[in-house]
Write a protein that holds these residues in place. Structure first.
Motif, PDB file in Angstrom:
ATOM      1  N   GLY A 209       0.700  -1.227  -0.336  1.00  0.00           N
ATOM      2  CA  GLY A 209       0.126   0.287  -0.327  1.00  0.00           C
ATOM      3  C   GLY A 209       1.132   0.917   0.153  1.00  0.00           C
ATOM      4  N   GLN A 210       0.866   2.263  -1.164  1.00  0.00           N
ATOM      5  CA  GLN A 210       1.691   3.203  -1.514  1.00  0.00           C
ATOM      6  C   GLN A 210       1.608   4.215  -1.307  1.00  0.00           C
ATOM      7  OE1 GLN A 210       3.486   0.984  -4.389  1.00  0.00           O
ATOM      8  NE2 GLN A 210       5.393   2.043  -3.665  1.00  0.00           N
ATOM      9  N   ASP A 211       2.108   5.430  -0.932  1.00  0.00           N
ATOM     10  CA  ASP A 211       1.432   6.824  -1.243  1.00  0.00           C
ATOM     11  C   ASP A 211       0.908   6.863  -2.532  1.00  0.00           C
ATOM     12  OD1 ASP A 211       1.611   9.302  -0.273  1.00  0.00           O
ATOM     13  OD2 ASP A 211       3.154  10.192  -0.564  1.00  0.00           O
TER      14      ASP A 211
ATOM     15  N   VAL B 123      -8.169  10.691  -5.497  1.00  0.00           N
ATOM     16  CA  VAL B 123      -8.990  12.264  -4.820  1.00  0.00           C
ATOM     17  C   VAL B 123      -7.485  12.984  -4.508  1.00  0.00           C
ATOM     18  CG1 VAL B 123      -9.556  12.894  -2.750  1.00  0.00           C
ATOM     19  CG2 VAL B 123     -10.581  11.526  -2.871  1.00  0.00           C
ATOM     20  N   LYS B 124      -8.069  13.919  -5.058  1.00  0.00           N
ATOM     21  CA  LYS B 124      -7.308  14.960  -4.441  1.00  0.00           C
ATOM     22  C   LYS B 124      -6.013  15.040  -3.312  1.00  0.00           C
ATOM     23  CE  LYS B 124      -5.991  17.674  -9.118  1.00  0.00           C
ATOM     24  NZ  LYS B 124      -6.113  18.988  -9.470  1.00  0.00           N
ATOM     25  N   GLY B 125      -5.405  15.422  -2.604  1.00  0.00           N
ATOM     26  CA  GLY B 125      -4.548  15.830  -1.785  1.00  0.00           C
ATOM     27  C   GLY B 125      -4.060  16.880  -0.728  1.00  0.00           C
ATOM     28  N   TYR B 126      -4.066  17.262   0.094  1.00  0.00           N
ATOM     29  CA  TYR B 126      -3.955  18.692   0.079  1.00  0.00           C
ATOM     30  C   TYR B 126      -2.979  19.550  -0.221  1.00  0.00           C
ATOM     31  CZ  TYR B 126      -0.774  16.952   3.712  1.00  0.00           C
ATOM     32  OH  TYR B 126       0.687  16.424   3.948  1.00  0.00           O
ATOM     33  N   LYS B 127      -1.776  18.680  -0.575  1.00  0.00           N
ATOM     34  CA  LYS B 127      -0.910  18.941  -1.416  1.00  0.00           C
ATOM     35  C   LYS B 127      -1.213  19.199  -2.689  1.00  0.00           C
ATOM     36  CE  LYS B 127       2.733  17.928   2.154  1.00  0.00           C
ATOM     37  NZ  LYS B 127       3.609  16.817   2.233  1.00  0.00           N
ATOM     38  N   GLY B 128      -1.828  18.897  -3.077  1.00  0.00           N
ATOM     39  CA  GLY B 128      -2.312  18.788  -4.563  1.00  0.00           C
ATOM     40  C   GLY B 128      -2.346  17.272  -5.508  1.00  0.00           C
ATOM     41  N   GLU B 129      -1.514  16.676  -4.540  1.00  0.00           N
ATOM     42  CA  GLU B 129      -0.871  15.233  -5.362  1.00  0.00           C
ATOM     43  C   GLU B 129      -2.196  14.703  -5.456  1.00  0.00           C
ATOM     44  OE1 GLU B 129      -0.832  14.221  -0.826  1.00  0.00           O
ATOM     45  OE2 GLU B 129       0.010  15.857  -2.298  1.00  0.00           O
ATOM     46  N   VAL B 130      -2.193  13.411  -6.743  1.00  0.00           N
ATOM     47  CA  VAL B 130      -3.378  12.567  -6.759  1.00  0.00           C
ATOM     48  C   VAL B 130      -3.779  11.926  -6.428  1.00  0.00           C
ATOM     49  CG1 VAL B 130      -5.031  11.724  -8.635  1.00  0.00           C
ATOM     50  CG2 VAL B 130      -4.411  13.613  -9.250  1.00  0.00           C
ATOM     51  N   GLY B 131      -4.771  11.031  -5.406  1.00  0.00           N
ATOM     52  CA  GLY B 131      -4.451   9.472  -4.379  1.00  0.00           C
ATOM     53  C   GLY B 131      -4.083  10.208  -3.485  1.00  0.00           C
TER      54      GLY B 131
END
Length: 113
Positions: free
Chosen positions: A39-41, A64-72
């Motif tokens: 299970g990864q980032d 889902v977009k993370g709080y830093k803007g990355e996807v997932g």
């Protein structure tokens, strides 16, 4: 990086490590020990043959977009079920996006067999 240890010798196994491009937050081995799930980032689930560590499957399940803007969002827990009569099993992957993703793991012949 995942390191494998010889617990009797209390040292890492020489040349037995898996380098990942993303952080690994959870892992599980199948009941027979032939397959390992990570299970990864960024919402990635990776399935590896063991002991060769060949990548059998890699999939981004969270979009889902993370709080830093990355996807997932990160996958925080992966768990294999026991194999059924046909030899297939399920992999549950719990994610920070508040979802649990289920995979049916099936193959016609296991790698290396």
């Amino acid at each position: 990086m995942i390191f494998f240890w010889d617990i009797l010798e209390r040292r890492p196994l020489i040349q037995k490590a898996f380098k990942s491009d993303l952080p690994v937050y959870s892992l599980d081995f199948s009941e027979d020990g032939d397959v390992m799930a990570l299970g990864q980032d960024q919402g990635l689930v990776t399935i590896l043959d063991f002991p060769s560590l060949e990548v059998l499957h890699r999939k981004r399940v969270s979009h889902v977009k993370g709080y830093k803007g990355e996807v997932g969002e990160r996958i925080c827990c992966v768990t294999f079920s026991k194999a059924d009569r046909e030899g297939s099993m399920y992999l549950a992957a719990a994610c920070w996006d508040q979802a649990v993703y289920l995979f049916r793991v099936v193959w016609k012949s296991k790698p290396g067999h």
